[in-house]
Design a protein around this motif. Structure first.
Motif, PDB file in Angstrom:
ATOM      1  N   ALA A  42       0.828  -1.207   0.000  1.00  0.00           N
ATOM      2  CA  ALA A  42       0.000   0.000   0.000  1.00  0.00           C
ATOM      3  C   ALA A  42       0.861   1.256   0.000  1.00  0.00           C
ATOM      4  CB  ALA A  42      -0.916  -0.004   1.217  1.00  0.00           C
ATOM      5  N   PHE A  43       1.978   1.221   0.695  1.00  0.00           N
ATOM      6  CA  PHE A  43       2.844   2.395   0.826  1.00  0.00           C
ATOM      7  C   PHE A  43       3.762   2.589  -0.374  1.00  0.00           C
ATOM      8  CE2 PHE A  43       6.489   4.769   2.561  1.00  0.00           C
ATOM      9  CZ  PHE A  43       5.832   5.785   3.225  1.00  0.00           C
ATOM     10  N   GLU A  44       3.947   1.519  -1.149  1.00  0.00           N
ATOM     11  CA  GLU A  44       4.967   1.501  -2.202  1.00  0.00           C
ATOM     12  C   GLU A  44       4.785   2.601  -3.238  1.00  0.00           C
ATOM     13  OE1 GLU A  44       8.271  -0.208  -4.361  1.00  0.00           O
ATOM     14  OE2 GLU A  44       7.529  -0.561  -2.344  1.00  0.00           O
ATOM     15  N   GLU A  45       3.587   2.742  -3.767  1.00  0.00           N
ATOM     16  CA  GLU A  45       3.385   3.606  -4.926  1.00  0.00           C
ATOM     17  C   GLU A  45       2.721   4.942  -4.605  1.00  0.00           C
ATOM     18  OE1 GLU A  45       4.357   3.222  -7.975  1.00  0.00           O
ATOM     19  OE2 GLU A  45       5.201   1.216  -7.789  1.00  0.00           O
ATOM     20  N   HIS A  46       1.970   4.988  -3.523  1.00  0.00           N
ATOM     21  CA  HIS A  46       1.176   6.201  -3.290  1.00  0.00           C
ATOM     22  C   HIS A  46       1.159   6.534  -1.798  1.00  0.00           C
ATOM     23  CE1 HIS A  46      -1.222   9.323  -4.856  1.00  0.00           C
ATOM     24  NE2 HIS A  46      -1.914   8.631  -5.736  1.00  0.00           N
ATOM     25  N   HIS A  47       2.352   6.672  -1.216  1.00  0.00           N
ATOM     26  CA  HIS A  47       2.437   6.825   0.224  1.00  0.00           C
ATOM     27  C   HIS A  47       1.755   8.085   0.752  1.00  0.00           C
ATOM     28  CE1 HIS A  47       6.038   8.821  -1.415  1.00  0.00           C
ATOM     29  NE2 HIS A  47       5.886   9.664  -0.420  1.00  0.00           N
ATOM     30  N   MET A  48       1.575   9.102  -0.088  1.00  0.00           N
ATOM     31  CA  MET A  48       0.961  10.340   0.381  1.00  0.00           C
ATOM     32  C   MET A  48      -0.511  10.147   0.752  1.00  0.00           C
ATOM     33  SD  MET A  48       3.344  12.531   0.475  1.00  0.00           S
ATOM     34  CE  MET A  48       2.398  14.030   0.742  1.00  0.00           C
ATOM     35  N   LEU A  49      -1.172   9.161   0.136  1.00  0.00           N
ATOM     36  CA  LEU A  49      -2.588   8.936   0.403  1.00  0.00           C
ATOM     37  C   LEU A  49      -2.859   7.621   1.127  1.00  0.00           C
ATOM     38  CD1 LEU A  49      -4.193  10.179  -2.944  1.00  0.00           C
ATOM     39  CD2 LEU A  49      -4.150  11.351  -0.741  1.00  0.00           C
ATOM     40  N   THR A  50      -1.817   6.900   1.485  1.00  0.00           N
ATOM     41  CA  THR A  50      -1.997   5.610   2.154  1.00  0.00           C
ATOM     42  C   THR A  50      -2.792   5.753   3.441  1.00  0.00           C
ATOM     43  OG1 THR A  50       0.051   4.710   1.238  1.00  0.00           O
ATOM     44  CG2 THR A  50      -0.810   3.652   3.208  1.00  0.00           C
ATOM     45  N   GLY A  51      -2.402   6.717   4.281  1.00  0.00           N
ATOM     46  CA  GLY A  51      -3.080   6.903   5.552  1.00  0.00           C
ATOM     47  C   GLY A  51      -4.542   7.278   5.387  1.00  0.00           C
ATOM     48  N   LEU A  52      -4.833   8.130   4.420  1.00  0.00           N
ATOM     49  CA  LEU A  52      -6.211   8.563   4.203  1.00  0.00           C
ATOM     50  C   LEU A  52      -7.095   7.401   3.779  1.00  0.00           C
ATOM     51  CD1 LEU A  52      -8.389  10.713   3.932  1.00  0.00           C
ATOM     52  CD2 LEU A  52      -7.554  11.178   1.612  1.00  0.00           C
ATOM     53  N   PHE A  53      -6.637   6.608   2.802  1.00  0.00           N
ATOM     54  CA  PHE A  53      -7.461   5.499   2.323  1.00  0.00           C
ATOM     55  C   PHE A  53      -7.584   4.397   3.370  1.00  0.00           C
ATOM     56  CE2 PHE A  53      -7.469   7.652  -1.582  1.00  0.00           C
ATOM     57  CZ  PHE A  53      -8.388   7.048  -2.419  1.00  0.00           C
ATOM     58  N   ALA A  54      -6.538   4.204   4.175  1.00  0.00           N
ATOM     59  CA  ALA A  54      -6.643   3.245   5.274  1.00  0.00           C
ATOM     60  C   ALA A  54      -7.689   3.712   6.289  1.00  0.00           C
ATOM     61  CB  ALA A  54      -5.287   3.062   5.951  1.00  0.00           C
ATOM     62  N   ALA A  55      -7.721   5.025   6.560  1.00  0.00           N
ATOM     63  CA  ALA A  55      -8.705   5.574   7.484  1.00  0.00           C
ATOM     64  C   ALA A  55     -10.126   5.413   6.942  1.00  0.00           C
ATOM     65  CB  ALA A  55      -8.409   7.055   7.745  1.00  0.00           C
ATOM     66  N   VAL A  56     -10.291   5.622   5.633  1.00  0.00           N
ATOM     67  CA  VAL A  56     -11.614   5.447   5.021  1.00  0.00           C
ATOM     68  C   VAL A  56     -12.040   3.981   5.095  1.00  0.00           C
ATOM     69  CG1 VAL A  56     -12.902   5.570   2.854  1.00  0.00           C
ATOM     70  CG2 VAL A  56     -11.372   7.439   3.504  1.00  0.00           C
ATOM     71  N   GLY A  57     -11.105   3.067   4.862  1.00  0.00           N
ATOM     72  CA  GLY A  57     -11.413   1.642   4.990  1.00  0.00           C
ATOM     73  C   GLY A  57     -11.803   1.276   6.406  1.00  0.00           C
ATOM     74  N   PHE A  58     -11.062   1.805   7.369  1.00  0.00           N
ATOM     75  CA  PHE A  58     -11.366   1.565   8.777  1.00  0.00           C
ATOM     76  C   PHE A  58     -12.776   2.038   9.109  1.00  0.00           C
ATOM     77  CE2 PHE A  58     -11.521   2.567  13.234  1.00  0.00           C
ATOM     78  CZ  PHE A  58     -10.725   1.624  13.865  1.00  0.00           C
ATOM     79  N   LEU A  59     -13.096   3.265   8.693  1.00  0.00           N
ATOM     80  CA  LEU A  59     -14.406   3.851   8.976  1.00  0.00           C
ATOM     81  C   LEU A  59     -15.523   3.054   8.286  1.00  0.00           C
ATOM     82  CD1 LEU A  59     -16.052   6.092  10.265  1.00  0.00           C
ATOM     83  CD2 LEU A  59     -15.643   7.484   8.225  1.00  0.00           C
ATOM     84  N   THR A  60     -15.262   2.584   7.075  1.00  0.00           N
ATOM     85  CA  THR A  60     -16.261   1.788   6.348  1.00  0.00           C
ATOM     86  C   THR A  60     -16.605   0.520   7.121  1.00  0.00           C
ATOM     87  OG1 THR A  60     -15.484   2.616   4.212  1.00  0.00           O
ATOM     88  CG2 THR A  60     -16.739   0.561   4.205  1.00  0.00           C
ATOM     89  N   ALA A  61     -15.573  -0.220   7.552  1.00  0.00           N
ATOM     90  CA  ALA A  61     -15.816  -1.459   8.288  1.00  0.00           C
ATOM     91  C   ALA A  61     -16.477  -1.176   9.647  1.00  0.00           C
ATOM     92  CB  ALA A  61     -14.505  -2.214   8.491  1.00  0.00           C
ATOM     93  N   PHE A  62     -16.057  -0.092  10.298  1.00  0.00           N
ATOM     94  CA  PHE A  62     -16.643   0.258  11.583  1.00  0.00           C
ATOM     95  C   PHE A  62     -18.130   0.582  11.422  1.00  0.00           C
ATOM     96  CE2 PHE A  62     -17.759   3.510  14.771  1.00  0.00           C
ATOM     97  CZ  PHE A  62     -17.506   2.794  15.933  1.00  0.00           C
ATOM     98  N   THR A  63     -18.462   1.308  10.346  1.00  0.00           N
ATOM     99  CA  THR A  63     -19.858   1.659  10.090  1.00  0.00           C
ATOM    100  C   THR A  63     -20.700   0.418   9.829  1.00  0.00           C
ATOM    101  OG1 THR A  63     -19.179   3.798   9.166  1.00  0.00           O
ATOM    102  CG2 THR A  63     -21.388   3.005   8.617  1.00  0.00           C
ATOM    103  N   ILE A  64     -20.166  -0.501   9.020  1.00  0.00           N
ATOM    104  CA  ILE A  64     -20.885  -1.758   8.744  1.00  0.00           C
ATOM    105  C   ILE A  64     -21.125  -2.532  10.030  1.00  0.00           C
ATOM    106  CG2 ILE A  64     -20.697  -4.023   7.620  1.00  0.00           C
ATOM    107  CD1 ILE A  64     -19.136  -2.640   5.378  1.00  0.00           C
ATOM    108  N   SER A  65     -20.103  -2.541  10.908  1.00  0.00           N
ATOM    109  CA  SER A  65     -20.214  -3.244  12.171  1.00  0.00           C
ATOM    110  C   SER A  65     -21.315  -2.653  13.043  1.00  0.00           C
ATOM    111  CB  SER A  65     -18.878  -3.184  12.923  1.00  0.00           C
ATOM    112  OG  SER A  65     -18.982  -3.782  14.202  1.00  0.00           O
ATOM    113  N   ARG A  66     -21.375  -1.325  13.119  1.00  0.00           N
ATOM    114  CA  ARG A  66     -22.367  -0.677  13.971  1.00  0.00           C
ATOM    115  C   ARG A  66     -23.773  -0.753  13.393  1.00  0.00           C
ATOM    116  NH1 ARG A  66     -19.276  -1.803  16.892  1.00  0.00           N
ATOM    117  NH2 ARG A  66     -18.087  -0.603  18.429  1.00  0.00           N
ATOM    118  N   VAL A  67     -23.889  -0.635  12.093  1.00  0.00           N
ATOM    119  CA  VAL A  67     -25.202  -0.726  11.467  1.00  0.00           C
ATOM    120  C   VAL A  67     -25.778  -2.126  11.613  1.00  0.00           C
ATOM    121  CG1 VAL A  67     -26.414  -0.674   9.250  1.00  0.00           C
ATOM    122  CG2 VAL A  67     -24.818   1.149   9.838  1.00  0.00           C
ATOM    123  N   GLY A  68     -24.887  -3.136  11.520  1.00  0.00           N
ATOM    124  CA  GLY A  68     -25.348  -4.526  11.635  1.00  0.00           C
ATOM    125  C   GLY A  68     -25.529  -4.994  13.047  1.00  0.00           C
ATOM    126  N   ALA A  69     -25.132  -4.170  14.050  1.00  0.00           N
ATOM    127  CA  ALA A  69     -25.223  -4.598  15.446  1.00  0.00           C
ATOM    128  C   ALA A  69     -26.663  -4.607  15.932  1.00  0.00           C
ATOM    129  CB  ALA A  69     -24.390  -3.643  16.310  1.00  0.00           C
TER     130      ALA A  69
END
Length: 251
Positions: free
Chosen positions: A224-251
């Motif tokens: 993930a860091f190899e080619e686009h390290h400037m946006l790695t953290g942002l997209f990882a955060a969006v992925g984290f938030l997506t999974a967290f939202t799915i978890s809470r909505v399905g709870a």
């Protein structure tokens, strides 16, 4: 549908996402920066899932010590196995660039890469079976996290395999085989642990979580860091938030 068949089905479905990612990379030329970004997203998804839906639930159900010891055991086991496979040519199995060796450059690396890919996928599949033991149904958040993260895993690794000169038979044989084994691993996780204590289930769940986190740090995040390290953290955060939202909505 019988529960054991559900375990087989959901495990196979999650593994099939690897085949989907593989097909995308084999038939189309995916820009390296795009691969990097979706790997970042997939890493964030898995981090969220293992934090909120695996480790937290394991600690709530079986206590801190089974969870902590299991988590460390899973991480140590994965790192040890990964180090052995790296010596045999599987170090860059998730890399989409030209870092994966060909069979001529490193004899036996094809087998090591296949075993490494299997090593990456088994903990995730076992978790699906354990979810059926603990809750009687597959967690939508865990299933979504595994499926979403498997697509970029298959995509990135296949792009690298293709550049290393691997054949279509090898590539799709590897990912198709892993999809089948993923289903079987989920089934075994369900069948073998139906009468297990809550402490043992917590230990095994945490073991899988530790292995997944070690896999992320050793294989997915570097790509993930190899080619686009400037946006790695942002997209990882969006992925984290997506999974967290799915978890809470399905709870």
């Amino acid at each position: 549908m019988p529960v054991w068949l559900q375990a087989l089905f959901w495990g196979t479905l999650a593994g099939a996402a690897l085949v989907l990612g593989s097909a995308l990379a084999w038939w189309w030329s995916i820009p390296a920066k795009f691969v990097s970004l979706i790997m970042s997203f997939g890493a964030g998804v898995l981090i969220s899932a293992l934090a909120f839906d695996l480790v937290d639930e394991a600690a709530r159900g079986g206590g801190l010590w089974p969870t902590a010891t299991g988590f460390l055991a899973g991480a140590v086991a994965f790192v040890t196995a990964n180090a052995l496979l790296a010596q045999r040519g599987a170090k860059h199995r998730k890399r989409s660039g030209g870092k994966q060796p060909s069979e001529k450059e490193s004899p036996g690396s094809g087998t090591a890469t296949a075993v490494g890919a299997l090593l990456d996928g088994i903990p995730e599949s076992v978790v699906l079976g354990l979810g059926l033991v603990a809750g009687g149904a597959v967690s939508p958040a865990i299933l979504a996290a595994i499926f979403i993260s498997n697509v970029p895993e298959g995509l990135s690794s296949t792009a690298g395999m293709k550049k290393a000169g691997r054949s279509a038979g090898y590539v799709f044989g590897v990912w198709g085989g892993i999809a089948v084994v993923s289903g079987v691993a989920s089934l075994v996780g369900y069948v073998s642990l139906q009468s297990a204590s809550v402490g043992l289930i917590a230990f095994i769940t945490a073991t899988a979580a530790g292995a997944i986190l070690a896999m992320l740090a050793d294989t997915m995040i570097p790509e993930a860091f190899e080619e686009h390290h400037m946006l790695t953290g942002l997209f990882a955060a969006v992925g984290f938030l997506t999974a967290f939202t799915i978890s809470r909505v399905g709870a």
